[in-house]
Design an enzyme around this catalytic site. Structure first.
Site, mmCIF file in Angstrom:
data_model
loop_
_atom_site.group_PDB
_atom_site.id
_atom_site.type_symbol
_atom_site.label_atom_id
_atom_site.label_comp_id
_atom_site.label_asym_id
_atom_site.label_seq_id
_atom_site.Cartn_x
_atom_site.Cartn_y
_atom_site.Cartn_z
ATOM 1 N N GLU A 278 8.230 2.804 14.099
ATOM 2 C CA GLU A 278 9.018 3.204 12.938
ATOM 3 C C GLU A 278 9.047 4.725 12.928
ATOM 4 O O GLU A 278 8.316 5.383 13.640
ATOM 5 C CB GLU A 278 8.374 2.669 11.657
ATOM 6 C CG GLU A 278 8.237 1.162 11.705
ATOM 7 C CD GLU A 278 8.074 0.527 10.346
ATOM 8 O OE1 GLU A 278 9.089 0.107 9.784
ATOM 9 O OE2 GLU A 278 6.941 0.443 9.864
ATOM 10 N N ASN B 16 0.801 -1.239 0.000
ATOM 11 C CA ASN B 16 0.000 0.000 0.000
ATOM 12 C C ASN B 16 0.832 1.287 0.000
ATOM 13 O O ASN B 16 0.371 2.312 -0.484
ATOM 14 C CB ASN B 16 -0.994 -0.002 1.163
ATOM 15 C CG ASN B 16 -0.334 -0.016 2.513
ATOM 16 O OD1 ASN B 16 0.809 -0.425 2.657
ATOM 17 N ND2 ASN B 16 -1.060 0.432 3.517
ATOM 18 N N CYS C 292 -3.201 1.074 6.658
ATOM 19 C CA CYS C 292 -3.456 0.519 7.991
ATOM 20 C C CYS C 292 -3.959 1.611 8.916
ATOM 21 O O CYS C 292 -4.556 1.324 9.943
ATOM 22 C CB CYS C 292 -2.246 -0.214 8.549
ATOM 23 S SG CYS C 292 -0.726 0.644 8.355
ATOM 24 N N GLU D 11 4.445 -4.089 12.246
ATOM 25 C CA GLU D 11 3.379 -3.096 12.059
ATOM 26 C C GLU D 11 2.246 -3.826 11.366
ATOM 27 O O GLU D 11 2.396 -4.258 10.223
ATOM 28 C CB GLU D 11 3.865 -1.942 11.161
ATOM 29 C CG GLU D 11 4.838 -1.007 11.812
ATOM 30 C CD GLU D 11 4.269 -0.267 12.996
ATOM 31 O OE1 GLU D 11 3.027 -0.194 13.143
ATOM 32 O OE2 GLU D 11 5.069 0.204 13.799
HETATM 33 C C1 UN1 Z 1 0.132 2.495 6.289
HETATM 34 O O1 UN1 Z 1 -1.048 2.675 6.114
HETATM 35 O O2 UN1 Z 1 0.589 1.342 6.291
HETATM 36 O O3 UN1 Z 1 -0.069 7.901 8.234
HETATM 37 C C2 UN1 Z 1 1.109 3.603 6.437
HETATM 38 C C3 UN1 Z 1 -0.309 7.580 7.071
HETATM 39 C C4 UN1 Z 1 0.829 7.383 6.121
HETATM 40 C C5 UN1 Z 1 1.438 6.042 6.314
HETATM 41 C C6 UN1 Z 1 0.462 4.934 6.320
HETATM 42 N N1 UN1 Z 1 1.824 8.402 6.324
HETATM 43 O O4 UN1 Z 1 -1.449 7.416 6.687
#
Ligand code: UN1
Length: 496
Positions: A463, A151, A283, A249
């Protein structure tokens, strides 16, 4: 059509398996991007042997010099931002503005890492004994295995790779099978920036083969994985048994809470972006909307009206708001949850179908979907769908909304819209997530702050920001006794 290779032992090489897989555009499956190695465990073993040599060299390179390489990496990413973003949209599907943002997140991470080369602070603290120094500093660990999702095809690999490299480790990179091209482009940039070739190895292939071989290899002491909670649990078992350092994660079921005193125009913009940006495949995506009962009906109506106007289409096409899902199974999963929601008594307020039309018929598109009348505990309220689907719930006050937010297995991100400063501070303390936004949606973490979640979302590591440097380095403590005599800690200080 192009055939791509692995990067192992300083060269682009074919897999020993001789086997390749196809990479197709999720917005148009007639568009074949290329074929990529379906590698085997022996390819991975060669990569590890080479990475050990890379580590021997790189770990002795001064950290500021390692930082300089990452500075050049950042500059090259700036120059190639548009080209990489276009390639990424073609293979991953999200709209161009978002893939540009994805590259920018990599640039930010590179420049942060570059300057960290001149910090990487250790500490000097007073010893309890006279004429003795006590200090700690950071050492590189070894070969780090990085397994990344589809993603954020560029940003997430950079979150792992750049800090790992800056700390003096060598890396083995196993990108998701859906986005091998972006992985390839990133490795090209690293090499062009002057990274010694054996310090990075790119091994394409399946998680169940290459990912697994990486996790199980005894000479890879560090693993970082972003992906599903189920896979993370399996990786965790292996790493636990082998005493490996592991950063996970995983899933999220992030909620936005909107109170009756909120700026509703602002909240409307926020929920549409948070839930349907990246086609809901973050996520951090807003997958639950918990509304104060006083504004529930009218705000839900406004959200539905707005979401209905979102334009589905290929991400490279001007004016597209929402691209396709990544592949067929991802789309089927969303569709299955539509059935599950209905079966549990929720109402499909909008969406819930595969869209028609010539423009969309060769891609994995799904209409943005809103489930209304959702109750705490329903599966669409508890489980990660990872698609354009939003579950809407009602709460009588902030306390109840926070309870609903917390009553899931995940804890990545949360968001509260309110004008009540006391309520906002209460929520900051009580929302059980790694990240909380006030008056902003659940997505959009910045690269220089720690990123990660609680409960089943992670395993305690972060991270990004300053904390990730702890993960990729080993603390070494040194005592220097220049007194010329035996001094016994815990004894002599207190007896004399
Ligand atoms: C993810 O969805 O795996 O905070 C990372 C955010 C992005 C990173 C998402 N900077 O939505």
């Amino acid at each position: 059509m192009t055939t791509f290779e692995n990067f192992i032992a300083g060269a682009w090489v074919a897999p020993e398996t001789g086997d390749y897989f196809e990479n197709r555009n999720p917005a148009d499956w007639n568009d074949l991007i290329g074929t990529f190695p379906r590698s085997g465990a022996s390819d991975l073993a060669k990569a590890v042997a080479s990475a050990r040599r890379g580590f021997a060299q790189w770990s002795k390179t001064p950290a500021p010099a390692r930082g300089q390489v990452l500075q050049r990496v950042g500059q090259l990413l700036v120059e190639r931002k548009e080209d990489i973003a276009r390639a990424m949209t073609r293979e991953m599907g999200k709209v161009l503005a978002e893939t540009r943002g994805d590259v920018q997140e990599g640039i930010d991470t590179a420049f942060y890492a570059a300057t960290e080369g001149r910090r990487l602070f250790g500490r000097v603290v007073p010893s309890e004994l006279r004429n003795k120094w006590a200090m700690s500093y950071r050492r590189p660990i070894g070969v780090a295995g990085l397994i990344t999702p589809f993603n954020f095809p560029l940003a997430i690999p950079t979150w792992k790779m750049f800090p790992a490299l800056l700390c003096g480790n060598a890396v083995i990179f196993k990108p998701a099978e859906d986005v091998p091209l972006t992985g390839h482009l990133l490795v090209e940039v690293l090499l062009e920036a002057g990274l010694p070739p054996e310090v990075v190895q790119l091994v394409h292939g399946q998680g169940s083969v290459v990912g697994r071989a990486l996790v199980e290899h005894p000479d890879v002491p560090v693993i970082s994985f972003t992906g599903s909670t189920e896979t993370g649990a399996r990786i965790g078992e292996t790493c636990g048994r082998m005493h490996k350092r592991l950063s996970l994660e995983m899933g999220g079921k992030n909620a936005m809470l909107v109170m009756d005193d909120a700026d509703l125009d602002l909240a409307l913009d926020g929920v549409v972006w948070g839930a349907f940006g990246t086609t809901g495949q973050r996520c951090t995506a807003t997958s639950r909307l918990i509304l104060h009962e006083k504004i529930h009906d009218r705000f839900l109506q406004r959200v539905a009206d707005r979401v209905q106007q979102l334009r589905l289409g290929p991400g490279l096409e001007e004016g597209t708001d929402v691209g396709p899902l990544i592949h067929e199974e991802a789309r089927e999963k969303v569709d299955e949850y539509v059935g599950i929601a209905k079966g549990e008594g929720a109402v499909v307020a909008i969406g819930g179908s595969v869209p028609g039309g010539a423009k969309l018929e060769r891609g994995w598109f799904y209409t943005p979907t809103i489930f209304a009348g959702v109750k705490p505990g329903m599966r669409v309220e508890q489980e990660e769908i990872f698609g354009p689907a939003l579950a809407v719930l009602k709460a009588k006050d902030l306390a109840e909304a926070i309870r609903i937010n917390n009553d899931v297995q995940y804890g990545l991100s949360s968001s509260l819209y309110t004008r009540d400063v006391n309520g906002a501070f209460r929520a900051m303390a009580d929302l059980d997530t790694g990240i909380t936004y006030i008056n902003a949606p659940t997505i959009g973490a910045e690269a220089h702050l720690p990123f990660g979640g609680v409960k089943q979302t992670g395993n305690g590591h972060r991270e990004g920001g300053w904390e990730v440097y702890d993960f990729y380095s080993e603390t070494k403590v040194v005592y220097v006794d220049y007194s010329g005599k035996l001094q016994r800690a815990q004894i002599d200080t207190y007896e004399s």
